[in-house]
Design a protein around this motif. Structure first.
Motif, PDB file in Angstrom:
ATOM      1  N   MET A   1       0.028 -14.241  -4.873  1.00 27.91           N
ATOM      2  CA  MET A   1       0.225 -12.791  -4.789  1.00 27.91           C
ATOM      3  C   MET A   1       0.176 -12.165  -6.180  1.00 27.91           C
ATOM      4  SD  MET A   1       3.239 -12.186  -2.075  1.00 27.91           S
ATOM      5  CE  MET A   1       3.468 -13.220  -0.660  1.00 27.91           C
TER       6      MET A   1
ATOM      7  N   GLY B   1       0.816  -1.217   0.000  1.00 28.84           N
ATOM      8  CA  GLY B   1       0.000   0.000   0.000  1.00 28.84           C
ATOM      9  C   GLY B   1       0.845   1.260   0.000  1.00 28.84           C
TER      10      GLY B   1
ATOM     11  N   ASP C   1       6.080  -4.474  -6.942  1.00 28.53           N
ATOM     12  CA  ASP C   1       5.196  -5.433  -6.278  1.00 28.53           C
ATOM     13  C   ASP C   1       4.733  -6.403  -7.354  1.00 28.53           C
ATOM     14  OD1 ASP C   1       3.537  -5.221  -3.288  1.00 28.53           O
ATOM     15  OD2 ASP C   1       2.904  -6.738  -4.757  1.00 28.53           O
ATOM     16  N   GLN C   2       4.575  -7.670  -6.949  1.00 29.27           N
ATOM     17  CA  GLN C   2       4.125  -8.647  -7.946  1.00 29.27           C
ATOM     18  C   GLN C   2       2.604  -8.683  -8.050  1.00 29.27           C
ATOM     19  OE1 GLN C   2       4.985 -12.722  -7.029  1.00 29.27           O
ATOM     20  NE2 GLN C   2       5.177 -12.331  -4.853  1.00 29.27           N
TER      21      GLN C   2
ATOM     22  N   ASP D   1       9.831  -5.582   2.727  1.00 28.46           N
ATOM     23  CA  ASP D   1       8.897  -5.750   3.849  1.00 28.46           C
ATOM     24  C   ASP D   1       8.063  -6.968   3.453  1.00 28.46           C
ATOM     25  OD1 ASP D   1       6.985  -5.450   5.842  1.00 28.46           O
ATOM     26  OD2 ASP D   1       6.001  -3.742   4.882  1.00 28.46           O
TER      27      ASP D   1
ATOM     28  N   GLY E   1       3.015   2.343   2.008  1.00 31.65           N
ATOM     29  CA  GLY E   1       3.253   2.977   3.303  1.00 31.65           C
ATOM     30  C   GLY E   1       4.704   3.388   3.476  1.00 31.65           C
ATOM     31  N   HIS E   2       5.609   2.457   3.260  1.00 33.17           N
ATOM     32  CA  HIS E   2       7.035   2.787   3.372  1.00 33.17           C
ATOM     33  C   HIS E   2       7.474   3.624   2.177  1.00 33.17           C
ATOM     34  CE1 HIS E   2       6.869  -0.806   6.034  1.00 33.17           C
ATOM     35  NE2 HIS E   2       7.777  -0.151   6.720  1.00 33.17           N
TER      36      HIS E   2
ATOM     37  N   ASN F   1       8.238  -9.301  -9.598  1.00 36.98           N
ATOM     38  CA  ASN F   1       8.733  -9.987  -8.414  1.00 36.98           C
ATOM     39  C   ASN F   1      10.094  -9.378  -8.095  1.00 36.98           C
ATOM     40  OD1 ASN F   1      10.029 -12.028  -6.728  1.00 36.98           O
ATOM     41  ND2 ASN F   1       8.356 -13.360  -7.363  1.00 36.98           N
ATOM     42  N   PHE F   2      10.400  -9.173  -6.812  1.00 36.40           N
ATOM     43  CA  PHE F   2      11.686  -8.539  -6.497  1.00 36.40           C
ATOM     44  C   PHE F   2      12.873  -9.447  -6.812  1.00 36.40           C
ATOM     45  CE2 PHE F   2      10.265  -9.801  -2.067  1.00 36.40           C
ATOM     46  CZ  PHE F   2      11.181 -10.829  -1.885  1.00 36.40           C
TER      47      PHE F   2
ATOM     48  N   GLY G   1       6.216 -10.843   2.941  1.00 36.36           N
ATOM     49  CA  GLY G   1       4.924 -11.455   3.247  1.00 36.36           C
ATOM     50  C   GLY G   1       3.766 -10.802   2.538  1.00 36.36           C
TER      51      GLY G   1
ATOM     52  N   GLN H   1      -4.241  -7.848   1.333  1.00 31.16           N
ATOM     53  CA  GLN H   1      -4.348  -9.179   0.720  1.00 31.16           C
ATOM     54  C   GLN H   1      -5.040 -10.157   1.671  1.00 31.16           C
ATOM     55  OE1 GLN H   1      -0.155  -9.360  -0.042  1.00 31.16           O
ATOM     56  NE2 GLN H   1      -0.385  -9.183  -2.251  1.00 31.16           N
TER      57      GLN H   1
END
Ligand SMILES: C[S@@+](CC[C@H](N)C(=O)[O-])C[C@H]1O[C@@H](n2cnc3c(N)ncnc32)[C@H](O)[C@@H]1O
Length: 307
Positions: free
Chosen positions: A125, A32, A52-53, A98, A34-35, A76-77, A100, A105
């Protein structure tokens, strides 16, 4: 549905990353944002790449980062180096993972991550590839046992796998509650009475398997570390012991000069450390955050600086 996710250990991450306003940063798990938003806000001539995947997360993060020096890419990272190549970014001043799933989700019942709400047994995901139902209805008992034991540290893995095979002979297991019910039926009554969420470990294990989370983390850590500039910081938040062990061991290895076998009386390798640990022990949530954000309870942050 509103994307709600309270960032965990936010101040600690920002401090750990020691953000430079002109730096290039990577957030491998935008969620989302946030960071990401707080990182991007601290940049002037710098830039943030957020990955983000999950297409839903990408959409939300893109909206939330509008007007900031940030760009969101669906990936995917584990493929971060390729994304950086495509963007023409040779080196990073800092990176964050971060790990998980996000609260969004988990709360979105249709995604099938939660054993609390009935939904299709999905857990992907990226919203592509094999689902948890595909695994549960196709793998043999040995493979299911291995997943439940290795990724869920489930003591009744063999029994649960056996019950899954038995059930699916009648008809496929297609929903979260069908799986939760199958798990419960495999456990001794005393365990069922004591453990309020007996399927928690099975759900965690399947989620890790469906998303190849440990392989992605292993590759992602290597690929991202490789791209850090000297002095670059790497902050990783984990939520269970398997992830934390992987991060801890890798960080330790990079921060260790000598790679001689422990039985050697003196160092003969002349190795040099590639990094230093910014914090020896993992940083954990405290006080208000612990009280207000359940997710923070299992969070562990490790920070490393590349030399
Ligand atoms: C805990 S949430 C991140 C929350 C975010 N830091 C925030 O404050 O809003 C984790 C996010 O990472 C994503 N994710 C997990 N593993 C990933 C991977 N290997 N590659 C890319 N994204 C991943 C998930 O889809 C999820 O959106």
């Amino acid at each position: 549905m509103e994307f709600s996710h309270v960032p965990v250990l936010l101040e600690e991450c920002l401090e750990g990353l020691a953000i430079r306003p002109d730096g290039i940063y990577l957030d491998g798990t935008a969620g989302g944002a946030g960071h990401s938003r707080e990182i991007a806000r601290r940049l002037t001539t710098g830039r943030l790449i957020s990955l983000d995947q999950d297409p839903d997360a990408v959409e939300t993060a893109t909206q939330r980062l509008q007007g900031l020096p940030a760009q969101v890419v669906q990936s995917n990272f584990r493929y971060a180096p390729q994304v950086l190549d495509e963007l023409g970014i040779p080196a990073l001043d800092g990176a964050l993972l971060d790990l998980g799933v996000s609260s969004h989700q988990l709360d979105d019942a249709d995604r099938g991550f939660s054993y609390r709400a009935d939904a299709p047994l999905d857990m992907r995901m990226s919203q592509s590839g094999a689902t948890a139902a595909d695994l549960v209805n196709s793998l043999d008992r040995e493979e299911l046992t291995r997943i439940l034991r290795d990724y869920g540290e489930e003591p009744y893995a063999w029994q649960i796998a056996g019950k899954i095979l038995q059930r699916r002979q009648e008809r496929p297991i297609l929903t979260t509650l069908e799986l939760a019910d199958t798990v419960a039926s495999a456990l001794p009554p005393a365990v069922r009475r004591k453990d309020k969420n007996p399927s928690r470990r099975t759900f965690q294990a399947l989620r890790i398997a469906v998303n190849s989370e440990l392989d992605a983390l292993n590759e992602g850590l290597d690929g991202i570390f490789e791209r850090l500039a000297p002095g670059g910081r790497f902050a990783v938040i984990t939520f269970h012991s398997l992830e934390d062990r992987l991060v801890k061991n890798k960080f330790r290895r990079w921060a260790t000069a000598c790679t001689c076998p422990p039985e050697f009386p003196v160092c003969v390798c002349g190795g040099k450390a590639k990094a230093k640990l910014v914090n020896r022990k993992p940083i954990e949530a405290q006080g208000k955050e612990l009280e207000e954000n359940r997710r923070s309870r299992s969070a562990k942050l490790r920070v490393l600086e590349k030399l």
